[in-house]
Design an enzyme around this catalytic site. Structure first.
Site, PDB file in Angstrom:
ATOM      1  N   ASP A  11      11.202  -3.425  16.652  1.00 38.38           N
ATOM      2  CA  ASP A  11      11.414  -2.265  17.512  1.00 38.38           C
ATOM      3  C   ASP A  11      10.106  -1.455  17.520  1.00 38.38           C
ATOM      4  O   ASP A  11       9.195  -1.721  16.717  1.00 38.38           O
ATOM      5  CB  ASP A  11      12.576  -1.432  16.962  1.00 38.38           C
ATOM      6  CG  ASP A  11      12.786  -0.141  17.726  1.00 38.38           C
ATOM      7  OD1 ASP A  11      12.839  -0.187  18.972  1.00 38.38           O
ATOM      8  OD2 ASP A  11      12.874   0.924  17.080  1.00 38.38           O
ATOM      9  N   MET A  12      10.010  -0.456  18.399  1.00 40.85           N
ATOM     10  CA  MET A  12       8.780   0.335  18.471  1.00 40.85           C
ATOM     11  C   MET A  12       9.015   1.788  18.071  1.00 40.85           C
ATOM     12  O   MET A  12       8.566   2.234  17.019  1.00 40.85           O
ATOM     13  CB  MET A  12       8.192   0.267  19.888  1.00 40.85           C
ATOM     14  CG  MET A  12       6.830   0.954  20.014  1.00 40.85           C
ATOM     15  SD  MET A  12       6.092   0.778  21.674  1.00 40.85           S
ATOM     16  CE  MET A  12       7.086   1.947  22.615  1.00 40.85           C
ATOM     17  N   ASP A  13       9.723   2.551  18.907  1.00 40.19           N
ATOM     18  CA  ASP A  13       9.915   3.988  18.659  1.00 40.19           C
ATOM     19  C   ASP A  13      10.663   4.222  17.359  1.00 40.19           C
ATOM     20  O   ASP A  13      11.768   3.699  17.159  1.00 40.19           O
ATOM     21  CB  ASP A  13      10.710   4.624  19.803  1.00 40.19           C
ATOM     22  CG  ASP A  13       9.881   4.810  21.056  1.00 40.19           C
ATOM     23  OD1 ASP A  13       9.193   5.827  21.143  1.00 40.19           O
ATOM     24  OD2 ASP A  13       9.916   3.927  21.928  1.00 40.19           O
ATOM     25  N   LYS A 143      19.276  -2.008  24.809  1.00 37.05           N
ATOM     26  CA  LYS A 143      20.026  -1.795  23.574  1.00 37.05           C
ATOM     27  C   LYS A 143      21.078  -0.698  23.801  1.00 37.05           C
ATOM     28  O   LYS A 143      20.783   0.272  24.492  1.00 37.05           O
ATOM     29  CB  LYS A 143      19.082  -1.380  22.441  1.00 37.05           C
ATOM     30  CG  LYS A 143      17.936  -2.357  22.199  1.00 37.05           C
ATOM     31  CD  LYS A 143      16.915  -1.761  21.228  1.00 37.05           C
ATOM     32  CE  LYS A 143      15.679  -2.638  21.101  1.00 37.05           C
ATOM     33  NZ  LYS A 143      14.669  -2.042  20.207  1.00 37.05           N
ATOM     34  N   ASP A 168      15.253   0.959  13.646  1.00 36.34           N
ATOM     35  CA  ASP A 168      15.457   2.253  12.984  1.00 36.34           C
ATOM     36  C   ASP A 168      16.689   2.988  13.505  1.00 36.34           C
ATOM     37  O   ASP A 168      17.076   3.999  12.935  1.00 36.34           O
ATOM     38  CB  ASP A 168      14.233   3.155  13.196  1.00 36.34           C
ATOM     39  CG  ASP A 168      14.161   3.699  14.616  1.00 36.34           C
ATOM     40  OD1 ASP A 168      14.197   4.935  14.783  1.00 36.34           O
ATOM     41  OD2 ASP A 168      14.097   2.892  15.557  1.00 36.34           O
TER      42      ASP A 168
END
Length: 220
Positions: A11-13, A143, A168
């Site tokens: 994931d990124m953020d 998502k 996260d």
């Protein structure tokens, strides 16, 4: 040379970058234009979600409504300007874990619900590189739907059940779990409880990688 038997999907953020303060600033500024206040609790409702979902939530609190497309433009231009002006902080352990994944020779993908423009700005700012990129524009459902992770697994040519997904947010964890991935959760703003098929750690600093995939460091 044999085909890779496992892959890592990031994931990124909130996971690789500490972008939530930037989003909080941008969302607060948009809500001011819409005549309403904004809180960290409001922001927590949007974790791991798409721009469309964020705009719907912003509109639900507005006292001076505006067209959804315009609200989306305000939000994206606000957060992009913040990234371009000041960069974005990388989470502790993110660069080290990416380096370990590369050293182990594991295919790795970025799987984000963010818009491509924001993903590109983050990659330009941080210099992070991935074999495969999946963003909001690449899927028909973001998502918590499993489609983003199923697509990433297909693109790295590894069965989803042999992919390690790092997330996260609850939305991201649900997406990865529904796709059949092995999930590592590193909660950011909202707690995520342990569950079957899911390992929860406090930080990316607790994780490392080898040829077998992601594992918790001894004592982590």
């Amino acid at each position: 040379m044999s085909e890779p038997s496992t892959a890592v999907l990031f994931d990124m953020d909130g996971l690789l970058i500490d972008s939530e303060p930037l989003w909080l600033e941008a969302e607060t500024a948009v809500m001011a234009r819409l005549g309403a206040s904004w809180s960290e609790n409001d922001q927590a409702q949007l974790l791991g979600g798409s721009l469309e979902r964020s705009v719907r939530y912003l509109l639900s609190k507005a006292t001076r409504p505006a067209p959804p497309e315009l609200i989306g433009q305000w939000l994206m231009s606000g957060v992009l300007e913040r990234v371009r002006r000041g960069g974005v902080p990388v989470q502790p352990g993110a660069r080290e874990l990416l380096a370990a994944v590369r050293q182990a020779g594991l295919p790795h993908a970025l799987v984000t619900s963010s818009e491509r423009s924001f993903m590109d700005a983050v990659l330009a700012s941080t210099g992070m590189r991935f074999d495969v990129l999946v963003c909001a524009q690449d899927v028909t459902a973001t998502k918590p739907d499993p489609e983003p992770y199923l697509l990433a697994a297909k693109l790295v040519d590894v069965d989803p059940g042999d992919c390690f997904a790092l997330e996260d947010s609850a939305n991201g964890v649900a997406s990865a779990h529904a796709a059949g991935c092995r999930v590592f959760a590193v909660p950011s703003l909202v707690p995520i409880p342990p569950a079957p098929g899911r390992t929860v750690v406090r930080s990316l600093l607790d994780l490392t990688a080898d040829a077998g995939g992601i594992r918790v460091k001894p004592g982590g």
